[in-house]
Design an enzyme around this catalytic site. Sequence first.
Site, PDB file in Angstrom:
ATOM      1  N   ASP A 156      -0.014   8.339  -9.939  1.00 62.59           N
ATOM      2  CA  ASP A 156      -0.942   8.357 -10.706  1.00 62.59           C
ATOM      3  C   ASP A 156      -2.330   7.474 -10.222  1.00 62.59           C
ATOM      4  OD1 ASP A 156      -1.595   8.876 -13.081  1.00 62.59           O
ATOM      5  OD2 ASP A 156      -0.579   7.333 -14.137  1.00 62.59           O
ATOM      6  N   ASP A 177       0.899  -1.615   0.009  1.00 70.04           N
ATOM      7  CA  ASP A 177      -0.418  -0.526   0.180  1.00 70.04           C
ATOM      8  C   ASP A 177       1.071   1.378  -0.144  1.00 70.04           C
ATOM      9  OD1 ASP A 177      -2.754   1.196   0.316  1.00 70.04           O
ATOM     10  OD2 ASP A 177      -1.427   2.316   2.327  1.00 70.04           O
ATOM     11  N   GLY A 178       0.659   2.285  -0.956  1.00 74.14           N
ATOM     12  CA  GLY A 178       1.092   3.449  -0.869  1.00 74.14           C
ATOM     13  C   GLY A 178       1.274   4.340   0.187  1.00 74.14           C
TER      14      GLY A 178
END
Length: 823
Positions: free
Chosen positions: A399, A381-382
């Site tokens: 993005d 997970d970012g």
Amino acid sequence: MKFRRLFKAGMPRTAPAHPPAVLVLGAVSQMGQVLFLRELLMVFQGNELFIGLILAAWLVWVGAGSRLGALLVDRLGRPLFLLALNAAGVLVVLPAVILFMRGLRGILNVHPGAYLSLLDVVLSCLLLLALPCLLLGAQFVLLSRVWRESDRAADTSGAGKTYVGEAAGSVLGGIFFTFFVVHYWNSFQAAVFAGGLMLAAVLYTTWKYTGNTAGAPVKTRPLLLLLLALAATSFPFLGQVDAWAYKMQWRYFAPQHLLVETHQSEYGNIAVLQREEQYNFYQSGHLMFSIAGPEAPAPALEEQEAVDFAHLSMVQHEKPSRVLLIGGGLRGMLGEMLKHPVGRVDYLELDEVLIGAARPHLPAATLKALADPRVHLKHIDGRLFVKAAEKQYDMIIVDAPDPATAALNRYYTEEFFREAAALLCPGGVFVIGADSTPDLRGAAVANRNATIYHTLSAVFSRVLPAGERFMFFFATNAPGQISVDPLILEERYGERDIEAEGFSPHHYHTLLEESQLQRVNWVVRNHGRSPDAHLAGPGTGPLVPGTVAEQEEAESELPPVERRYFINSDFKPIGYFYTLMYMDELARAGYREFFHRLLHIEFWWLPLLFCFPLAAVPALQAAARRGKERLDIRFGVLFTVFTTGFSTMALQIALLFSFQSIYGFVYEMVGLIVAIFMCGLALGAYMTNRYVRHKANINTLAAVQLVIAALAAGIALALPQVAGVQFPAAIFALFSMLTFTAGLINGVDFPLSAACYMALRGNPEKTTGAVYGTELFGACVGATLASAVVVPILGIAACCLIAGAANGTAFVVLLLSRRSYHD
């Protein structure tokens, strides 16, 4: 007459082993709820706002079912016979409802690709969940009656024990679903298994308790056994049913596309659709990206947008050596970024299944980029990566799709921007983008994009927006690093000697046309600085707004930003709400006025609603003096039950949204999270049944309301502190503790309320139906208000405080009602 003397109802000190059907009821209810949540979220295109509406419909029908069950068993007096018919109905209804959910868009005649309107969503939830929830709600009362008669008791002990058993079963069902079902079975197999398990448990119960309970369904056993055998033999063929149902679903959603394949991921259902040479990838009904296939003669439109995004972003830094890319690599971003002089790109793509599904259809250039030694693909997970990362980056590029869901909104919040800024090297650049309209026409998109700009400006010293159909946001704390001057960017691009198909230095002049650039900068910089800006939209502005440099210089003289409506945060996701408004305008669903009315809501309005029950108590006391029934104390107990359901569900929604924002996707963990809540509920109800001797005590019930109110306030204070924790395991542990505690206190409340109401009504089944139904109705109202209004507009902390205010009001209502017995 003293109130304490009135309530002397107790429970037997010992009881025989519980009917196994009670545990199974909890497990089946839990599995059915999570199944329907996942299926409907896919139909509603992955929007968590509708979690509250789905839960509300579930709760209101289960509550109605409990009332219906009380009515039927009171009139017919054959609980086991009714239970057998009920279980047979559950087995048939669960898979049938999933089939109807897959065909919902066709039933409603929704245009291909369009979002369902808010009215469609509400009606769909109410109609589709009616029958299964009525059956499950009636089961609670029927099993309470079976248990009471097996104990030969005349009080609500059966209801209390059934409550504990159902909660314990929910724990088992949630764990089983999370760690087994979601990985190995499709929805139809899970539904048939749950229904078959319920039927088997009822068959066992009819054999075991036939001697204790009248009306045992001996004659129906062959039919039940036949249904169970049919369910078992059909199980291996349900994979074909699932595949056919998915094809039907996507035929209604995208009739000109071919469903190539579907994959079950822990983060959602992944579908790959093809139209000619273009492939579209969906996750839980939400479009993630589109690409042209390996044999396509030209790139797809979205791939060209990715080319523009990559080259416009990479030249914002003079020497981008280390780059972090969050999402977007599969649609072409990654390959274009590698044409710049970068030494390392850490590419984050959460779902490994999505990568695997896309690989066979990716263009050769993207496959080559994924294999490049400079690229380090990480399935994480970012948000969690950025929170825990130690190495710094020259650029961080996000993005991601627009913040149309709570899961996506977490990449557009002030908290994430601060974490990203801390991960940048000196002179580092942060880039993110969102859909837009020419000159930001439309209040919703102007509100949303202005919110992104102001949220970035609260973290970075310099932010430059640019773009027409898609708005780029470039942010840094270094002067002179970022630019929207086409000549400067063209020079940087030329120095790198890049050869890119579909992009040239002249594109900078097209993408950064001066008049359009001035207009969008004027809108996002000036909008959001007046008290009614979120309602009125941006003004017309001057005919010549001035250059971007002039606007930057003049911005310091503008009024301050209205933070409440134009700063997006984890605990107040207003950007998410504006995106929903924008999507509604695109779909032309006609709810613009409804969303705008919601924006008028003030925090102090909701606590005022609790003044009405306070005013009702004196009126009911006056009516009670003229009659024989104590309507005031009955109202006080039922209002307490309502507020407990309301506050518990509001807290659960607040915790789910917080968990989603901080930890990641809730899709994978929803079964486990609810299981943790139900574990606390089961323990609370068990401890009350086991250790509280005199349950029908108004003082004890009132004290519990104060504890719930204090717990809600404590959660409101604790959540921001939890958000600052860096370690994922610690975050999950803290959320689990808060969720368990919320369930625990709710479990304590139910047996006390049931005992108090039993002392007033005297009928165990009617008491069970009334208390259980009222609690679920309160939970329904709490789920609706929390998810649709309070969390996105007022914030998660406000949601917790309103929950606390509800139980604080219940405490006062009980005290006012109690006084009449001492006067």
